[in-house]
Each structure stands twice: as structure tokens, then as C-alpha cells.
Design an enzyme around this catalytic site. Structure first.
Site, short mmCIF file in Angstrom:
data_model
loop_
_atom_site.label_atom_id
_atom_site.label_comp_id
_atom_site.label_asym_id
_atom_site.label_seq_id
_atom_site.Cartn_x
_atom_site.Cartn_y
_atom_site.Cartn_z
N SER A 1 0.83 -1.21 0.00
CA SER A 1 0.00 0.00 0.00
C SER A 1 0.86 1.25 0.00
O SER A 1 2.04 1.23 0.35
CB SER A 1 -0.89 0.02 1.23
OG SER A 1 -1.56 -1.20 1.39
N1 SAH Z 1 -0.76 -5.00 4.00
C1 SAH Z 1 0.03 -5.30 2.85
C2 SAH Z 1 -0.63 -5.01 1.52
C3 SAH Z 1 -1.80 -5.89 1.32
S1 SAH Z 1 -2.27 -6.20 -0.34
C4 SAH Z 1 1.39 -4.64 2.93
O1 SAH Z 1 1.68 -3.94 3.90
O2 SAH Z 1 2.20 -4.86 2.01
C5 SAH Z 1 -3.62 -7.28 0.06
C6 SAH Z 1 -3.21 -8.66 0.47
O3 SAH Z 1 -4.39 -9.33 0.87
C7 SAH Z 1 -2.61 -9.48 -0.66
O4 SAH Z 1 -1.34 -9.91 -0.32
C8 SAH Z 1 -3.58 -10.65 -0.80
O5 SAH Z 1 -2.94 -11.89 -1.09
C9 SAH Z 1 -4.25 -10.69 0.56
N2 SAH Z 1 -5.55 -11.35 0.61
C10 SAH Z 1 -6.59 -11.24 -0.25
N3 SAH Z 1 -7.61 -12.01 0.16
C11 SAH Z 1 -7.21 -12.63 1.30
C12 SAH Z 1 -7.82 -13.54 2.23
N4 SAH Z 1 -9.06 -14.01 2.03
N5 SAH Z 1 -7.11 -13.95 3.29
C13 SAH Z 1 -5.84 -13.49 3.50
N6 SAH Z 1 -5.22 -12.63 2.69
C14 SAH Z 1 -5.88 -12.19 1.61
#
Ligand code: SAH
Length: 213
Positions: free
Chosen positions: A60
């Protein structure tokens, strides 16, 4: 530009976009974003931009990380759950503010790589798991704070159920191809209070664990 100047600009950009909480700014000053971005884009770590990471996901934008962290009102006694480990950057920021952080991602590769960075940085109060985070982490629940960094159409029921009374959850809601809103949910003795914070754009919360090794 040298490192010190780059860091000053990074912090200035955070402040000018509304990240004003001193503890959050200190955490973001202490945790370098570069180790969480592997390869080509690492040199852009100090720009206030989302950047691509493995598995087609994104780290992000720093100001969004700051605003979400601020909205979560983390205290040093809190146990926090983050859904969506991604690069691990957000979890690392939370680790500076909370007692304990659990973070889950559906991509085993992202979890493995994030653990490597946590080890490298000596962050001992963060634990990363591969799991479908929509179900939370029943074994570690309940949580004082929950932060979701992928967008769901509605707050997932199991996450609401794993939030303590007095607890706060911050999450983006809305469809992935439309405007999403950052929502804050507080669990009180009598129920749930919602407030809408700002428009955001996140990758969608996807069902199930991915099979990427
Ligand atoms: N917080 C992260 C950015 C998140 S991007 C950072 O600091 O870099 C969103 C993430 O959510 C992705 O890696 C994706 O794989 C994850 N995601 C999506 N659906 C999910 C689920 N049902 N359970 C766990 N993770 C999930």
C-alpha cells in the site's frame, strides 16, 4: 538526494496527507520500507505510492498505511490481527505500536517472504500465517484491533465475532472495481458502531488459500 533527505521527504509527505499521530510517525520513521519491496521497485520505496510485489499484489501507499494505522488507535497492550500480509510492511509498523501482531495472507509465498524480513529486522512480536483471513484466526482470537488490507463487500462475520468489546476494526469495503470506503467498526457493550473514513482503493479479499508454493 541522500538517505536523510529522502527520509525527511517521506515523513513530510505523510504529514501533509494527514498522518499526524506522533507514535505512528515514529514507527514509520523506524521501519524502512525498502526491505519489503524486492527487486526493481525497491529504489522507489520512499515515494508515497503503492508498488507491485509478488503474486500480483501491491504494497500500500505509505500515507494510506499511516492513516489506517492511526484510525486503528493501537495501544501498547493490544493484540492485533492484520488480514492481508502482502509485503509485511503494514504488520511491521503495527509491531512497533502493539504488544502482539498476527498477520495472515492467502499466498504462502508472501507469508514466507514477509517472515524473512521480520527475522532480518529482529521483529519478534509478529507472527505470519498462511490462511484465508476472512475467517480470522480462531485460535488466537479475540483481538483488540483488526486491520484488513484487502476489500470485502461487507465486513466478514467471523472477523466481527473475533473483535473484543472495546475493540476496533478498520477495513476497506466495496466492490473491487468501484469506489471503496475505509470503514471503522467499534464493538461496544451494546453492539457495533460504524463510521466511514475516506475513499480508498485496495485489491479484493479473495476466498481460499492460493497454491503458489
Ligand atoms: N498489508 C500489505 C498489503 C496488502 S495487499 C502490505 O503492507 O504490504 C492485500 C493482500 O491481501 C494481498 O497480499 C492478498 O494476497 C491478501 N488477501 C486477499 N484475500 C485474502 C484472504 N481471504 N485472506 C488473507 N489474505 C488475503
Amino acid at each position: 538526494m541522500d538517505d536523510a533527505e529522502r527520509k525527511m521527504q517521506f515523513l513530510y509527505a505523510l504529514r501533509s496527507r494527514g498522518v499526524t499521530n506522533a507514535a505512528v510517525l515514529t514507527a514509520m520513521e523506524q521501519i524502512d520500507r525498502a526491505p519489503f519491496i524486492r527487486g526493481y521497485f525497491a529504489e522507489r520505496a520512499y515515494e508515497d505510492m503503492p508498488l507491485p510485489i509478488a503474486c500480483g499484489q501491491t504494497i500500500s501507499q505509505p500515507s494510506v498505511v499511516g492513516l489506517m494505522t492511526q484510525a486503528l488507535e493501537v495501544t501498547p497492550r493490544d493484540t492485533v490481527l492484520e488480514v492481508g500480509t502482502g509485503s509485511g510492511y503494514q504488520a511491521a509498523i503495527l509491531s512497533q505500536l502493539a504488544r502482539r501482531v498476527y498477520t495472515v495472507d492467502r499466498h504462502p509465498r508472501l507469508v514466507r517472504e514477509a517472515r524473512e524480513v521480520f527475522d532480518q529486522l529482529g521483529l519478534t512480536n509478529v507472527t505470519a500465517f498462511t490462511a484465508d483471513g476472512s475467517f480470522g484466526l480462531p485460535d488466537q482470537a479475540p483481538f483488540d484491533r483488526i486491520l484488513v488490507t484487502a476489500a470485502a463487500e461487507d465486513p466478514p462475520g467471523p472477523l466481527l465475532a473475533q473483535l473484543k468489546v472495546g475493540g476496533i476494526m478498520v477495513l476497506p469495503v466495496g466492490q473491487s472495481d468501484a469506489v471503496q470506503h475505509l470503514i471503522r467498526v467499534r464493538r461496544t457493550e451494546s453492539g457495533l458502531d460504524y463510521d466511514e473514513l475516506r475513499p480508498v482503493r485496495f485489491v479484493p479479499l479473495v476466498e481460499g488459500v492460493a497454491r503458489d508454493g
